[in-house]
Design a protein around this motif. Structure first.
Motif, PDB file in Angstrom:
ATOM      1  N   TYR A  87       0.848  -1.179   0.000  1.00  0.00           N
ATOM      2  CA  TYR A  87       0.000   0.000   0.000  1.00  0.00           C
ATOM      3  C   TYR A  87       0.884   1.229   0.000  1.00  0.00           C
ATOM      4  CZ  TYR A  87      -3.316   3.518   1.500  1.00  0.00           C
ATOM      5  OH  TYR A  87      -4.077   4.641   1.590  1.00  0.00           O
ATOM      6  N   VAL A  88       0.601   2.136  -0.913  1.00  0.00           N
ATOM      7  CA  VAL A  88       1.376   3.369  -1.012  1.00  0.00           C
ATOM      8  C   VAL A  88       0.426   4.533  -0.800  1.00  0.00           C
ATOM      9  CG1 VAL A  88       2.844   4.790  -2.495  1.00  0.00           C
ATOM     10  CG2 VAL A  88       2.954   2.294  -2.627  1.00  0.00           C
ATOM     11  N   ASP A  89       0.750   5.376   0.153  1.00  0.00           N
ATOM     12  CA  ASP A  89      -0.065   6.550   0.433  1.00  0.00           C
ATOM     13  C   ASP A  89       0.487   7.704  -0.391  1.00  0.00           C
ATOM     14  OD1 ASP A  89      -1.931   8.205   1.525  1.00  0.00           O
ATOM     15  OD2 ASP A  89      -0.826   8.544   3.393  1.00  0.00           O
TER      16      ASP A  89
END
Length: 94
Positions: A87-89
């Motif tokens: 997951y990349v914010d």
């Protein structure tokens, strides 16, 4: 070679409409009976399989009085969820 006539066309349309309504009437008459039979047969199969399972289970437990054998070969381990990626914010840059 035959040629089409208007009276033949009207007769064909009449027979098609009559067939449709007769078929609709017969389906309303016999479909509930057929569905009821299918549901009863499925219920009987379910009862039979359940009683066979219970008999096998009780036979395993009573076959040896000193120990109880639990068959865990059929138990499925919970599957891990598939990991698609990290997951990349993301942050918006102005």
């Amino acid at each position: 070679m035959q040629t089409a006539s208007f009276s033949g066309f009207i007769e064909m349309v009449f027979f098609m409409i009559a067939f449709y309504y007769i078929f609709k009437f017969l389906v309303r008459l016999f479909l509930p009976v057929v569905v009821k039979k299918v549901v009863e047969k499925a219920g009987q199969n379910f009862q039979q399989q359940y009683s066979q399972q219970q008999q096998q289970s009780s036979w395993r437990k009573t076959s040896n009085n000193d120990e109880i054998i639990i068959d865990t070969a059929n138990n499925k381990n919970p599957r891990e969820t598939k990991k698609v990626g990290d997951y990349v914010d993301y942050e918006e840059i102005d």
